[in-house]
Structure formats: structure tokens, C-alpha cells
Design a protein around this motif. Structure first.
Motif, PDB file in Angstrom:
ATOM      1  N   ARG A   1       0.854  -1.181   0.000  1.00 30.37           N
ATOM      2  CA  ARG A   1       0.000   0.000   0.000  1.00 30.37           C
ATOM      3  C   ARG A   1       0.892   1.233   0.000  1.00 30.37           C
ATOM      4  N   TYR A   2       0.511   2.204  -0.817  1.00 26.46           N
ATOM      5  CA  TYR A   2       1.346   3.369  -1.024  1.00 26.46           C
ATOM      6  C   TYR A   2       0.544   4.641  -0.797  1.00 26.46           C
ATOM      7  N   LEU A   3       1.163   5.604  -0.158  1.00 23.71           N
ATOM      8  CA  LEU A   3       0.622   6.957  -0.073  1.00 23.71           C
ATOM      9  C   LEU A   3       1.538   7.822  -0.925  1.00 23.71           C
ATOM     10  N   ILE A   4       0.999   8.428  -1.969  1.00 25.76           N
ATOM     11  CA  ILE A   4       1.804   9.194  -2.917  1.00 25.76           C
ATOM     12  C   ILE A   4       1.238  10.604  -3.067  1.00 25.76           C
ATOM     13  N   ASN A   5       1.986  11.451  -3.751  1.00 23.30           N
ATOM     14  CA  ASN A   5       1.512  12.800  -4.047  1.00 23.30           C
ATOM     15  C   ASN A   5       0.290  12.744  -4.953  1.00 23.30           C
ATOM     16  N   SER A   6      -0.673  13.597  -4.701  1.00 20.93           N
ATOM     17  CA  SER A   6      -1.779  13.745  -5.640  1.00 20.93           C
ATOM     18  C   SER A   6      -1.227  14.098  -7.015  1.00 20.93           C
ATOM     19  N   ARG A   7      -1.847  13.550  -8.035  1.00 24.39           N
ATOM     20  CA  ARG A   7      -1.525  13.944  -9.408  1.00 24.39           C
ATOM     21  C   ARG A   7      -2.605  14.910  -9.860  1.00 24.39           C
ATOM     22  N   VAL A   8      -2.229  16.151 -10.045  1.00 24.49           N
ATOM     23  CA  VAL A   8      -3.226  17.194 -10.281  1.00 24.49           C
ATOM     24  C   VAL A   8      -2.847  18.063 -11.466  1.00 24.49           C
ATOM     25  N   ALA A   9      -3.866  18.637 -12.096  1.00 25.41           N
ATOM     26  CA  ALA A   9      -3.665  19.506 -13.255  1.00 25.41           C
ATOM     27  C   ALA A   9      -3.389  20.930 -12.806  1.00 25.41           C
ATOM     28  N   ASN A  10      -2.457  21.069 -11.881  1.00 28.67           N
ATOM     29  CA  ASN A  10      -1.929  22.366 -11.444  1.00 28.67           C
ATOM     30  C   ASN A  10      -0.458  22.391 -11.810  1.00 28.67           C
ATOM     31  N   ILE A  11      -0.053  23.348 -12.617  1.00 24.29           N
ATOM     32  CA  ILE A  11       1.331  23.367 -13.058  1.00 24.29           C
ATOM     33  C   ILE A  11       2.234  23.912 -11.955  1.00 24.29           C
ATOM     34  N   THR A  12       3.368  23.255 -11.763  1.00 16.94           N
ATOM     35  CA  THR A  12       4.348  23.673 -10.753  1.00 16.94           C
ATOM     36  C   THR A  12       5.540  24.367 -11.390  1.00 16.94           C
ATOM     37  N   GLU A  13       5.544  24.424 -12.694  1.00 12.76           N
ATOM     38  CA  GLU A  13       6.523  25.204 -13.451  1.00 12.76           C
ATOM     39  C   GLU A  13       5.770  25.977 -14.521  1.00 12.76           C
ATOM     40  N   ALA A  14       6.221  27.190 -14.793  1.00 14.38           N
ATOM     41  CA  ALA A  14       5.528  28.025 -15.769  1.00 14.38           C
ATOM     42  C   ALA A  14       5.555  27.377 -17.156  1.00 14.38           C
ATOM     43  N   LEU A  15       4.484  27.605 -17.911  1.00  8.70           N
ATOM     44  CA  LEU A  15       4.406  27.189 -19.306  1.00  8.70           C
ATOM     45  C   LEU A  15       4.272  28.458 -20.148  1.00  8.70           C
ATOM     46  N   PRO A  16       5.399  29.131 -20.411  1.00  4.12           N
ATOM     47  CA  PRO A  16       5.334  30.444 -21.073  1.00  4.12           C
ATOM     48  C   PRO A  16       4.719  30.404 -22.458  1.00  4.12           C
ATOM     49  N   ASP A  17       4.839  29.268 -23.161  1.00  6.90           N
ATOM     50  CA  ASP A  17       4.239  29.183 -24.491  1.00  6.90           C
ATOM     51  C   ASP A  17       2.720  29.216 -24.425  1.00  6.90           C
ATOM     52  N   GLN A  18       2.172  28.912 -23.244  1.00  8.10           N
ATOM     53  CA  GLN A  18       0.725  28.993 -23.034  1.00  8.10           C
ATOM     54  C   GLN A  18       0.341  30.206 -22.186  1.00  8.10           C
ATOM     55  N   ASN A  19       1.326  31.020 -21.828  1.00  8.51           N
ATOM     56  CA  ASN A  19       1.068  32.193 -20.979  1.00  8.51           C
ATOM     57  C   ASN A  19       0.467  31.784 -19.642  1.00  8.51           C
ATOM     58  N   ARG A  20       0.978  30.694 -19.092  1.00  4.63           N
ATOM     59  CA  ARG A  20       0.492  30.188 -17.810  1.00  4.63           C
ATOM     60  C   ARG A  20       1.612  30.229 -16.783  1.00  4.63           C
ATOM     61  N   VAL A  21       1.271  30.691 -15.589  1.00 11.34           N
ATOM     62  CA  VAL A  21       2.224  30.859 -14.495  1.00 11.34           C
ATOM     63  C   VAL A  21       2.034  29.725 -13.495  1.00 11.34           C
ATOM     64  N   ALA A  22       3.118  29.326 -12.842  1.00 11.77           N
ATOM     65  CA  ALA A  22       3.052  28.217 -11.892  1.00 11.77           C
ATOM     66  C   ALA A  22       2.083  28.501 -10.753  1.00 11.77           C
ATOM     67  N   CYS A  23       1.547  27.443 -10.174  1.00 10.25           N
ATOM     68  CA  CYS A  23       0.591  27.532  -9.083  1.00 10.25           C
ATOM     69  C   CYS A  23       1.132  28.384  -7.933  1.00 10.25           C
ATOM     70  N   GLN A  24       0.276  29.258  -7.417  1.00 12.10           N
ATOM     71  CA  GLN A  24       0.652  30.168  -6.328  1.00 12.10           C
ATOM     72  C   GLN A  24       0.219  29.659  -4.949  1.00 12.10           C
ATOM     73  N   TYR A  25      -0.337  28.445  -4.887  1.00 13.06           N
ATOM     74  CA  TYR A  25      -0.759  27.849  -3.619  1.00 13.06           C
ATOM     75  C   TYR A  25      -1.796  28.712  -2.906  1.00 13.06           C
ATOM     76  N   ARG A  26      -2.765  29.184  -3.665  1.00  9.37           N
ATOM     77  CA  ARG A  26      -3.842  29.973  -3.088  1.00  9.37           C
ATOM     78  C   ARG A  26      -5.039  29.102  -2.725  1.00  9.37           C
TER      79      ARG A  26
END
Length: 562
Positions: free
Chosen positions: A201-226
Motif C-alpha cells: 500500500r502506497y501513499l503518494i503525491n496527488s496527481r493534479v492539473a496544477n502546473i508547478t513550473e511556468a508554461l510560457p508558451d501557453q502564458n500560464r504561471v506556476a501555481c501560487q498555492y492559493r
């Protein structure tokens, strides 16, 4: 109307799968019309509550009596509140009939529920795709993991999924950005859990569609933990139609977006056995229009895509386009949840964390794998988190005054909790049907929904509760207690099925490329297409199937097959 009435492709719906259909089709050169039944929501400018805190609302963000009266279904759970008011479908204008209770939470606007989803993104495994055939349940999937794996890669790279590769067969790895970290308590519980159960049995990090690194080609900034994702993200840090797929489609110059467009039916030519387009009702003027296209993608959400099919080609099939197998509208699934455990964790009073993570931990399925046999089939996973109690906690010996205020300014105990998400089997008699005796604001028949849990799910829920207790106790959590609260089908907001994929036209609505057997230039790639539900959140699979089907459609058009 002074507008084009013919397009290469029409996409019905603008949520998670509709956005992907528009992106993939336009980037492959097709002129695409995207139809959305609700209003437009502009990225950034229309996220009116994105910067608000509870104290900025007249009722501190809670639902008012008037809201509860007007939204009786939404009021059953958290979606009804001042913070997201106006982002869910108007229940007075868009009613439905509950033959059995079903909490249907809908988002009728550009972006749909991609603006409000929980962003948990996991792949189905080969175990999941082969389960129906292996166990003799419902009908077999027409694809296997190998068929969709490259498309999981494709959509993960673009959407931006944070997570960790774990090497687990039951939960395939992906193309991940760095994970949103576990906190100190979660890390230690994970290590204890692995030791206690011999690595099973494993407890792992959630896999989520929140980027943790910027994607400048999409004009998206990394998650601000708000952790204000469901209010719209002004940073574009989580994946949505508005932040990612819609801008990409618009950039091609090949997309036309038409909001306030209720698709009434798919137009069908019984001589060519092909769809010719769609008929819509303008939601503002009540005028009807016909748009023609070479291919139609239905992405209106599981039930609404099937509703469109049921209203189409009724002069050929009484049950509508795609009903020849007798499966259209049947095999409704959701993920049943709201059962798990909670407790306290001692020894970390000098530890804290920073920010408000939009994620926590995940415990992948471990039941009915490797030959184990429980008194039910399939399994479940857990989603949860650990945190320190805050100012909302109760302090038994203090109930007023400066001492209480001082105590509440300090962090409380560490607590940890999780809920299981279990698979619901695809039962033929869990279904939706047209209720022609009840109509919506535009005079269209509404859906009647009849879905309930069966013995298999009820037995599974007992394990979901007891296993959660066992896991926490084995990991050293104290004062552990099981948790269970009201659940009704629909509350998972993962409605699936009703136009399932299959291997032959006699037992399914769609083929292995998501084409309607009865009209191969109509594709259905939202949750309606699911043949079984697995126990993981399904949206990533919708994205991958949509991208895969879009490539197939473009190739088929070029080859003259459609």
C-alpha cells in the motif's frame, strides 16, 4: 444571419473534452464551430471572485435561504455558495426528473466544469480496460491501455500535470511536472504505511492539473498555492478550457465560438447514413438555426451528449441516433465516496507548512489485485490530506474572551483524513431517459434519471471504511475514527456511461474510435463513452480519448471515409 453556416467540424460543448476537441481539430487545419449552450466566460476578466476572501461576501460565502429555495439540488452539497454562485446551471430553467435521487451538478457556460473541477488526474490501467471482459460484466472495452497510452502522454504534456512516477501497474506513470509536495506528516505517514503493509500500500503525491513550473508558451504561471481554483485562476495555473485549449484553438484562426447555443439535435441523412450538422436554439432569442458540417463531436457532458442523441433521427430510430443496440442512455456510473477515516497525529507540534496547497495525497487501489478476492468486484482509492487545525476549531475549556482569541491565533493539532473513491459497475438498469412530460425553459424535454448503488458497491464501502481505519492506525495515527456522510449517485460529479464504447454494434453505442455505429461522422468523447469507470478520476481519460478521436476524424476526412 450574416455568418457562415457550414464548417468542417462542429464541437458541441466547451468543457474539458470539448476544449480538447476544438484544439486538436483546429490545429489539424479544420474550420471548427464550437457551440456552448450557456454564456461566455472570458479568461481572467470574468473570474469575478478570484481575489475575494470570505469576509468580502455579504454572508461570508455561504448559501442564502433564497439560493437554497431556487437551487434545491445544488443545496444538497458544497457547490451552492456565494463564491461560485452563477457558475452552476440554473435549476429553474433547466430542471430534470429524479426517478431515483441523482445529484446532477452542471456548469452551463464556456469552459463548463473545467473551471470548477477538482483537477485530480490519473490514468486508467490495463487492469481497468480489461476488467469487463475478464469478469464477464457488461461489455468489453474496444481498446486497451496500449492504445491510449500515447494520448495520455500527449494531453499530460500540454495540460501540465504535477505528480511522481511510482512504477505501479495499477496506476500507470505519466508525463509529470514536479509534484506539489507532501507535508511533513504526510511524508512520515507514507513511510510508515509502506513498512506496515510490506510495500503493498502506497501513499503518494496527488496527481493534479496544477502546473508547478511556468508554461510560457501557453502564458500560464506556476501555481501560487492559493487554493482558490474553483473561483477561476488569474495565473492560468490549473488546466481549464479558458487557460489552455481555447487559446490554442483561437490562435489557429480556425475556431468560431458561439455561446447561448442549445443544440437541439444532430441532423441525420438516412440515405448516406451520415450526420449533416446540428440544429440549435438560440438561448437568448429562441430562434432556431441549422449549421452543417462534415463531422460532429458531441462533448456536452455525459448526460447532455446522450440527450442530444436521443432527440436525433427519431424518424429512423424511436430511441434516437445510436439507440439501435438498446444501450443508449443505460449503464450510468459515478464514483461513490464519502466514506473513510480521520484522526490526530502526535509529535509534530513544532512543524508547520506554507501556502494553501490545491492538493494532498493519494492512496492507489490495492483491493482485488494480484489474485485477491473480496466479497465484491473492483476496488477503490483514497484522496486525503494532513493539516493543522486553525481558528475554526473548538476549544472545550474556552468559549469567549481574550484567552480564546489568543488560543485560536496559534495552530492546533495535526489531523489527517481521507475518503475513498470506489468504482460503480455499469448496470444496464441504471439509466437516463427523456421525460417528455416535463420541459425546460425552451420547451425541450428533460431527462429522467434512475440510478442507485447495488450490493457490490455497498460491500465495497465497508472495506473503504475499515481499510482507512486500519491504514491510519498502522501509520501511528491516534484517535482514529471511521467517517461516513450522505452520498447519493451524482455527488462525485463523475457521471459516466449512457453511450458506451464497445466491440460491436449490437452491444454498444460507439466503436473503438468513439464513432457512433449508426453515424460514423459523429464522435462522442466525453464521459458518455465510458464502458467502465475504474476508481480513478476520469477527466484525463476524456482528454486522451478526445485527442485520439480527433486525429482519427481528420485522417478519415482526408481519406474520404466520412
Amino acid at each position: 444571419m450574416a455568418e457562415n453556416m457550414h464548417y468542417d467540424a462542429i464541437v458541441v460543448g466547451s468543457g474539458i473534452s470539448g476544449g480538447w476537441a476544438a484544439k486538436e481539430l483546429t490545429e489539424r487545419g479544420l474550420k471548427v464551430l464550437m457551440l456552448e449552450r450557456g454564456r461566455n466566460i472570458e479568461h481572467l476578466t470574468d473570474y469575478v471572485h478570484a481575489e475575494n476572501e470570505a469576509w468580502n461576501y455579504p454572508h461570508r460565502g455561504t448559501a442564502t435561504v433564497e439560493m437554497k429555495d431556487n437551487y434545491p439540488v445544488l443545496s444538497r452539497d458544497y457547490p451552492l455558495n456565494e463564491q461560485t454562485f452563477g457558475m452552476w446551471a440554473n435549476e429553474q430553467e433547466n430542471p430534470y426528473t429524479e426517478a431515483k435521487r441523482f445529484d446532477w451538478f452542471r456548469g452551463y457556460h464556456v469552459g463548463g466544469r473545467s473551471l470548477m473541477w477538482g483537477r485530480q488526474t490519473y490514468r486508467l490501467s490495463d487492469t481497468d480496460f480489461g476488467a469487463n471482459e475478464r469478469e464477464g460484466i457488461a461489455t468489453d472495452w474496444p481498446i486497451r491501455y496500449a492504445d491510449i497510452a500515447p494520448w495520455y502522454d500527449h494531453v499530460e504534456r500540454f495540460a501540465g500535470i504535477s505528480g511522481t512516477n511510482e512504477g505501479l501497474d495499477i496506476l500507470p506513470d505519466g508525463q509529470f511536472l514536479p509534484p506539489i509536495p507532501l507535508n511533513i506528516v504526510e511524508k512520515d505517514v507514507a513511510a510508515r504505511l509502506r513498512n506496515a503493509f510490506g510495500g503493498k500500500r502506497y501513499l503518494i503525491n496527488s496527481r493534479v492539473a496544477n502546473i508547478t513550473e511556468a508554461l510560457p508558451d501557453q502564458n500560464r504561471v506556476a501555481c501560487q498555492y492559493r487554493n482558490k481554483c474553483w473561483l477561476g485562476c488569474p495565473y492560468g495555473a490549473y488546466f481549464s478550457t479558458q487557460s489552455a485549449t481555447l487559446p490554442a484553438a483561437i490562435a489557429t484562426g480556425n475556431l468560431t465560438l458561439r455561446p447561448f447555443s442549445i443544440v437541439k439535435e444532430v441532423l441525420y441523412d438516412k440515405d448516406t447514413k451520415r450526420a449533416t450538422g446540428v440544429e440549435i436554439i438560440d438561448a437568448e432569442t429562441n430562434m432556431t438555426y441549422e449549421y452543417t458540417a462534415n463531422v460532429v463531436f458531441l462533448n456536452a457532458s455525459s448526460f447532455n451528449s446522450t440527450w442530444v442523441l436521443m432527440n436525433s433521427a427519431t424518424d429512423v430510430w424511436e430511441g434516437g441516433l445510436g439507440s439501435s443496440s438498446g444501450e443508449l442512455g443505460h449503464n450510468v456510473m459515478d464514483h461513490h465516496f464519502r466514506v473513510g477515516a480521520e484522526g490526530r497525529v502526535e509529535g509534530y507540534d513544532d512543524k508547520y507548512y506554507f501556502g494553501r496547497r490545491p492538493a494532498g495525497f493519494y492512496i492507489p487501489r490495492f483491493r482485488n489485485t494480484e489474485g485477491e478476492e473480496r466479497p465484491y468486484t473492483r476496488g477503490f482509492g483514497y484522496q486525503g490530506s494532513a493539516s493543522r487545525q486553525g481558528w475554526r476549531r473548538d476549544i472545550a475549556e474556552l468559549n469567549i474572551g481574550a484567552d480564546m482569541k489568543e488560543a485560536l491565533s496559534k495552530p492546533g493539532d495535526w489531523t489527517i483524513g481521507m475518503t475513498g473513491f470506489g468504482e460503480m459497475l455499469p448496470y444496464h438498469d441504471n439509466f437516463i431517459a427523456l421525460d417528455r412530460g416535463t420541459t425546460d425553459k425552451w420547451g425541450l424535454p428533460v431527462l429522467s434519471i434512475s440510478v442507485d448503488l447495488r450490493e457490490n458497491e455497498m460491500r465495497m464501502r465497508e472495506d473503504m471504511k475499515q481499510d482507512a481505519v486500519d491504514i491510519f492506525e498502522a501509520a501511528g495515527v491516534v484517535d482514529v475514527k471511521p467517517t461516513e456522510s450522505d452520498y447519493a449517485p451524482g455527488m462525485g460529479i463523475h457521471e459516466m456511461g449512457t453511450a458506451r464504447m464497445g466491440c460491436d454494434a449490437a452491444t454498444s453505442v460507439l466503436n473503438g474510435n468513439n464513432q457512433v455505429w449508426d453515424a460514423p461522422n459523429v464522435y462522442v468523447t466525453d464521459g458518455a463513452c465510458m464502458t467502465s469507470g475504474a476508481c480513478v478520476n476520469p477527466s484525463l481519460t476524456y482528454m486522451a480519448l478526445t485527442a485520439r478521436a480527433a486525429e482519427h476524424a481528420v485522417t478519415a476526412l482526408k481519406n474520404g471515409d466520412l
